[in-house]
Design a protein around this motif. Structure first.
Motif, PDB file in Angstrom:
ATOM      1  N   GLU A 198      98.840 -61.363  27.843  1.00 22.71           N
ATOM      2  CA  GLU A 198     100.306 -61.527  27.799  1.00 22.71           C
ATOM      3  C   GLU A 198     100.927 -60.148  27.964  1.00 22.71           C
ATOM      4  O   GLU A 198     100.507 -59.197  27.301  1.00 22.71           O
ATOM      5  CB  GLU A 198     100.682 -62.178  26.458  1.00 22.71           C
TER       6      GLU A 198
ATOM      7  N   ASP B 288     104.187 -59.077  27.520  1.00 16.58           N
ATOM      8  CA  ASP B 288     105.189 -58.640  26.556  1.00 16.58           C
ATOM      9  C   ASP B 288     104.482 -58.278  25.238  1.00 16.58           C
ATOM     10  O   ASP B 288     103.789 -59.111  24.639  1.00 16.58           O
ATOM     11  CB  ASP B 288     106.199 -59.763  26.324  1.00 16.58           C
TER      12      ASP B 288
ATOM     13  N   LEU C 208     105.506 -57.487  22.115  1.00 18.11           N
ATOM     14  CA  LEU C 208     105.904 -58.190  20.897  1.00 18.11           C
ATOM     15  C   LEU C 208     105.340 -59.611  20.888  1.00 18.11           C
ATOM     16  O   LEU C 208     104.826 -60.097  19.874  1.00 18.11           O
ATOM     17  CB  LEU C 208     107.443 -58.223  20.820  1.00 18.11           C
ATOM     18  N   MET C 209     105.434 -60.253  22.053  1.00 17.26           N
ATOM     19  CA  MET C 209     104.914 -61.617  22.187  1.00 17.26           C
ATOM     20  C   MET C 209     103.418 -61.641  21.928  1.00 17.26           C
ATOM     21  O   MET C 209     102.908 -62.496  21.213  1.00 17.26           O
ATOM     22  CB  MET C 209     105.232 -62.124  23.598  1.00 17.26           C
TER      23      MET C 209
ATOM     24  N   GLY D 143     102.677 -61.217  18.333  1.00 18.61           N
ATOM     25  CA  GLY D 143     103.028 -62.462  17.647  1.00 18.61           C
ATOM     26  C   GLY D 143     101.930 -63.497  17.788  1.00 18.61           C
ATOM     27  O   GLY D 143     101.496 -64.106  16.802  1.00 18.61           O
TER      28      GLY D 143
ATOM     29  N   LYS E 198     106.119 -71.170  25.365  1.00 19.38           N
ATOM     30  CA  LYS E 198     105.866 -70.042  24.465  1.00 19.38           C
ATOM     31  C   LYS E 198     106.510 -70.193  23.099  1.00 19.38           C
ATOM     32  O   LYS E 198     105.920 -69.810  22.081  1.00 19.38           O
ATOM     33  CB  LYS E 198     106.337 -68.740  25.122  1.00 19.38           C
ATOM     34  N   GLU E 199     107.732 -70.751  23.071  1.00 13.75           N
ATOM     35  CA  GLU E 199     108.377 -70.830  21.758  1.00 13.75           C
ATOM     36  C   GLU E 199     107.612 -71.743  20.806  1.00 13.75           C
ATOM     37  O   GLU E 199     107.796 -71.668  19.595  1.00 13.75           O
ATOM     38  CB  GLU E 199     109.830 -71.284  21.892  1.00 13.75           C
TER      39      GLU E 199
ATOM     40  N   GLN F 118     112.421 -64.800  26.989  1.00 12.70           N
ATOM     41  CA  GLN F 118     111.329 -64.079  26.336  1.00 12.70           C
ATOM     42  C   GLN F 118     111.771 -63.676  24.930  1.00 12.70           C
ATOM     43  O   GLN F 118     111.027 -63.822  23.957  1.00 12.70           O
ATOM     44  CB  GLN F 118     110.971 -62.844  27.172  1.00 12.70           C
ATOM     45  N   HIS F 119     113.016 -63.173  24.832  1.00 14.80           N
ATOM     46  CA  HIS F 119     113.528 -62.771  23.516  1.00 14.80           C
ATOM     47  C   HIS F 119     113.607 -63.968  22.577  1.00 14.80           C
ATOM     48  O   HIS F 119     113.273 -63.858  21.396  1.00 14.80           O
ATOM     49  CB  HIS F 119     114.915 -62.130  23.663  1.00 14.80           C
TER      50      HIS F 119
ATOM     51  N   ASN G 255     110.155 -64.837  21.452  1.00 14.09           N
ATOM     52  CA  ASN G 255     109.721 -63.852  20.450  1.00 14.09           C
ATOM     53  C   ASN G 255     110.349 -64.138  19.099  1.00 14.09           C
ATOM     54  O   ASN G 255     109.667 -64.100  18.064  1.00 14.09           O
ATOM     55  CB  ASN G 255     110.091 -62.437  20.909  1.00 14.09           C
TER      56      ASN G 255
ATOM     57  N   GLN H 138     108.330 -64.913  15.690  1.00 11.41           N
ATOM     58  CA  GLN H 138     108.472 -64.073  14.494  1.00 11.41           C
ATOM     59  C   GLN H 138     109.010 -64.887  13.324  1.00 11.41           C
ATOM     60  O   GLN H 138     108.553 -64.747  12.184  1.00 11.41           O
ATOM     61  CB  GLN H 138     109.406 -62.881  14.774  1.00 11.41           C
TER      62      GLN H 138
END
Lengths: 216, 424
Positions: A7, A9, A11-12, A15, A110-111, B239-240, B243, B247
């Motif tokens: 991946e 990103d 931060l992703m 996570g 992804k979410e 993407q944000h 993320n 989180q």
């Protein structure tokens, strides 16, 4: 399970790795671009690869293509694709040939990783060799259902759609308010209707693939 | 009370047919529209030029050179009779090197063919004009009576003939004069037709090509832009959001069941909703099925989402040019939108078939009819699309129904440079 994550990103990626570690999985390596992914795969093969579709340097569907190439050379490796795209194109590409592979196949938005326990259940299901598709993507796959030629009843379709989302029998029975025995009957009816009664191999996976194929 | 069905029928023809439309005019309109005068001037020119050709044909090798000059003159003088200006194939220049080179190209031979045909037509025109003049003289004399033309027409009529015979003969003579006038106009128009066809054979194709390119460019530009926006939204805001969802999920997992978990759950749900909303907004922008799977699938997809049972019969074996497919897609979308809104139909049939070298898109419904292309901008847009395809559009929608919309256009094979399928 030995897992690998690709991946771009940061931060992703962190996570995803955190969630996987919460589930007690070992992440053997994590990469941020397609080249590094190819290199790492040569170096050490994971039990399951979790990968993004679009990745640097080309920002094409490198991640997906690498995953498909991996399945053709190592069909025992499970593949879980994490994507932003709910459109059916990538999922359809991924599903072609998923039935013949020993390893499981999954396509999640992804979410969905944020739903920690559900996500970990999905990882387990794919690890068992099942096919799991995000319900929002399934809607896309079945949206083009012009001719409801499939011979399944609406209840049977509902059950099959839940199987496609990676639910266990107990979860499904709970969700649609039927007894486990009734559900068993429904599921064996599905297998009968789809001519899977005599088939060896993972009938749940084959039924899901048949369902998705008919939906297209 | 019986309802008088008002037939409304609109035809949009391509240029070729338009050239010949003056032949349908009444004699009065033929004169007032100026077509007759233009045709006469044109034919005088033809006769004059044909006599030059006649002398040059004896010196046959000179023909290709003369033909080049003649081609220029013809292009220039056929202009008043063309519905739209002729696109000259090549500008003539007095550079003899160029003329020498051009003499050996296929276009010079086409021009030579025009020159020879023009000679034949010139001869016919000359004879036609003579006959017309002769009959006009006869008619004149029969009406006016004895006069200066007496001598010239003595061999036809004698002053002692009964009156009724002379009246009948005068009517016949006028009819013949009219017939000849139409024949002469036809001769002129046929020649214009030939000049256009032979000196500029790609005129129509190029027109379609040009407009279709514009169409392709539009579709391509739109698709490129859409993909850019989609990428930017997926790589940026989405993407944000993803993320944030992850989180938040991790945080909820760490916190366990706290009183605030309900709010956190709600927040996570909202983030997921935002992500989903972005996706559906993007999906609305995308004729993906059309671009990737082609017209048949996109029509079927449209039909499956229709509020009225809509049946698609698609008989073409091969895919059309992407721009043409896009045009047809949007025509069908436009017609369907109108049908669903106004027709009160219970069934719509869409059929795409091939008839000879033409593709025919036919849409029919069992509704109330009365569609008027002059009322809606949508239908005018369809007319433009039909023209862009070099085809014709017929809307037949009498009051009381049913409505049939038929779009016919020549087949073109897909060009290799179609819509690029961008990777995502």
């Amino acid at each position: 399970m030995k897992l690998a994550v690709a991946e771009d990103d940061v931060l992703m990626r962190q996570g995803i790795v955190s969630v996987l570690e919460l589930g007690g999985h070992e992440v053997i390596w994590e990469v941020g671009d397609a080249h590094a992914l190819a290199r790492s795969l040569k170096h050490e093969l994971p039990t399951m690869l979790l990968t993004d579709v679009r990745m640097p340097p080309n920002h094409g569907d490198d991640g997906l293509r690498t995953a498909l190439a991996l399945r053709s050379t190592h069909p025992e490796t499970s593949i879980l694709v994490l994507s932003q795209y709910a459109g059916s194109d990538y999922a359809r590409k991924l599903l072609q040939g998923a039935g013949n592979a020993q390893g499981g196949t999954g396509y999640l938005l992804k979410e969905g990783v944020g739903r920690v326990s559900q996500f970990l259940a999905t990882v387990d299901a794919v690890g068992r060799g099942e096919v799991v598709i995000d319900p929002r993507v399934i809607r896309h796959l079945t949206a083009q259902d012009n001719q409801p030629a499939s011979r399944l009843t609406s209840r049977e379709k509902e059950v099959l759609s839940l199987i496609a989302q990676g639910r266990t029998n107990a979860q499904i029975a709970d969700e649609i308010y039927v007894s486990p025995a009734t559900l068993e009957r429904t599921i064996s009816n599905i297998f009968l209707t789809l001519d899977l009664a005599e088939t060896n191999g993972n009938r749940r996976v084959l039924a899901v693939l048949e369902y998705l194929k008919q939906a297209n | 009370m019986r309802h008088q069905a008002r037939r409304q029928c609109w035809h949009y023809w391509n240029v070729e047919t338009q050239i010949l439309t003056p032949l349908k005019y009444s004699p009065w309109r033929l004169v007032t529209s100026g077509v007759l005068l233009k045709a006469i001037i044109f034919l005088v020119g033809t006769v004059a030029l044909a006599s030059v050709t006649f002398f040059l044909i004896i010196l046959f090798p000179l023909l290709p050179f003369w033909a080049q000059i003649l081609g220029q003159i013809d292009a220039w003088r056929s202009r008043p009779l063309l519905p739209e200006p002729l696109r000259e194939e090549r500008q003539f220049s007095w550079n003899w090197n160029l003329v020498w080179k051009n003499a050996f190209t296929s276009s010079a031979w086409r021009q030579s063919l025009v020159a020879v045909l023009e000679m034949v037509l010139g001869l016919l025109a000359f004879m036609g004009a003579m006959f017309t003049a002769a009959f006009a003289v006869v008619a004149y004399r029969l009406i006016v009576g004895e006069g200066i033309w007496l001598t010239a027409t003595r061999w036809v009529f004698h002053s002692g003939d009964p009156l009724w015979q002379r009246i009948l003969a005068a009517i016949v003579a006028i009819a013949v004069v009219l017939l000849f006038i139409y024949l002469l106009v036809a001769l002129a128009l046929i020649q214009v037709f030939l000049i256009r066809g032979l000196l500029s054979p790609q005129a129509l194709e190029e027109q379609i090509e040009k407009l279709s390119e514009k169409n392709t460019e539009m579709v391509t530009a739109f698709e490129v832009e859409r993909q850019r926006i989609e990428r930017e939204l997926h790589d940026g805001p989405q993407q944000h959001l993803a993320n944030a969802a992850i989180q938040l999920g991790l945080a909820r997992n760490q916190l366990g069941s706290t009183p605030a978990d309900e709010q956190l759950e709600l927040a996570q749900e909202q983030i997921e909703c935002a992500s989903q909303a972005l996706r559906s907004a993007l999906r609305g922008l995308r004729p993906r099925t059309l671009l990737e799977d082609g017209l048949e699938d996109s029509l079927k997809e449209m039909a499956s989402a229709a509020p009225i049972p809509t049946h698609v019969t698609y008989e073409l074996q091969e895919r059309l040019d992407p721009a043409v497919e896009a045009s047809l897609h949007f025509v069908v979308a436009e017609v369907l939108a109108n049908t669903y809104r106004h027709s009160r139909a219970s069934r719509v049939d869409i059929r795409v078939s091939q008839q000879g070298r033409n593709v025919v898109l036919r849409m029919s419904d069992d509704g109330v009819g009365g569609a008027d292309p002059l009322l809606g901008t949508g239908l005018l847009g369809m007319e433009n699309r039909a023209k862009m395809l070099g085809g014709s559009l017929v809307i037949d929608s009498p009051m009381g129904g049913p409505t049939v919309v038929e779009l016919t256009f020549p087949v073109r094979t897909p060009r290799p440079t179609g819509v690029k399928r961008g990777r995502q």
